[in-house]
Enzyme design. Structure first.
Site: not given
Ligand code: PXP
Length: 244
Positions: A7, A10, A18, A43, A45, A49-50, A70, A100-101, A151, A194-195, A216-217
């Site tokens: 992902n 970010h 900036r 994603h 949004r 925002r990103h 997404e 975040t989601t 997911e 996620h996370g 991603g993050h």
């Molecule tokens: N999967 C989904 C459906 C998400 O919404 C996100 C965050 O955008 C991720 C995976 C990735 O999460 P992370 O950025 O925390 O790794």
């Protein structure tokens, strides 16, 4: 094989901080591809925002691997998805005020609405994934509305880990394990994300029903220290090790 979807949201967060033209998320996506990403996730949004609309245009143009788009279940996002017809769309809940989601989609209470919402996306050839908590009622509802993929939200499992709440973490892992098996038994393809980090990915990657992780993050943050490609390569290595 367990696929890795990277992902790149970010990278756009840093750019937008900036209001500049760099760093470019499409460049990051191409590097991720070279480093072994099996797909790219972005994603768009509602508040942009990103990722911006132009990033989606450019990703569709530039990518050789599939794009997992997404999006929230809104008419605006549906129109954008139908215009691009990405390989996959992942329907996520979205609140403006969240960082975040935060949770999974409430499918069970919105079944009719969501069934109508995803039908044209499926007809357009997109694989429809629904981002949900490890909850049997939500999985059953996702199956009934015709989603091909779910997911599972790993955010709570990761948060418990970093908060040192190990019993709750382990209980969440049991739920994820059981619900991955349950969803698979219904014929759904199962993804998770996620996370996830180097510390938390192993037990999730080891779940045999999982076909894809979306991360991603952590990877974008880790790339500050290692570079993007080594950061991705290490995640890939940990996923493969857990699978073995
Ligand atoms: N999967 C989904 C459906 C998400 O919404 C996100 C965050 O955008 C991720 C995976 C990735 O999460 P992370 O950025 O925390 O790794």
């Amino acid at each position: 094989m367990l696929r890795l979807g990277v992902n790149i949201d970010h990278v756009a967060t840093v750019r937008n901080a900036r209001g500049s033209a760099y760093p470019d998320p499409v460049r990051a996506a191409k590097l991720a591809e070279e480093a072994g990403a099996d797909g790219i996730t972005a994603h768009l949004r509602e508040d942009r925002r990103h990722i911006a609309d132009a990033d989606i245009d450019a990703l569709m143009e530039a990518l050789s691997v599939p794009l997992n788009f997404e999006m929230a279940a809104t008419d605006e996002m549906q129109a954008i998805a139908l215009c691009h017809k990405p390989h996959a769309v992942c329907i996520v809940p979205e609140k403006r005020e969240e960082r975040t989601t935060e949770g999974g989609l409430e499918v069970a209470r919105e079944e009719n609405k969501l069934a109508h919402f995803i039908a044209p996306l499926r007809e357009a050839g997109c694989r429809v994934s629904i981002f949900i908590a490890a909850d049997q009622a939500q999985i059953e509802a996702a199956n009934r509305i015709g989603a091909q993929v779910i997911e599972l939200h790993t955010g709570a499992y990761c948060d418990f880990h970093y908060e040192g709440r190990f019993e709750e973490r382990d209980a969440e892992l049991v739920r994820l394990t059981e619900m991955a098996g349950f969803a698979h038994s219904l014929g759904l393809e199962v993804h998770a994300g996620h996370g996830l980090t180097y510390e938390t990915v192993g037990p999730i990657a080891a779940l045999p029903e999982l076909m894809e992780l979306n991360i991603g993050h952590f990877l974008i943050g880790e790339s500050i220290f290692r570079g993007l490609q080594p950061a991705i390569a290490e995640m890939r290595r940990l996923m493969d090790e857990a699978r073995r």
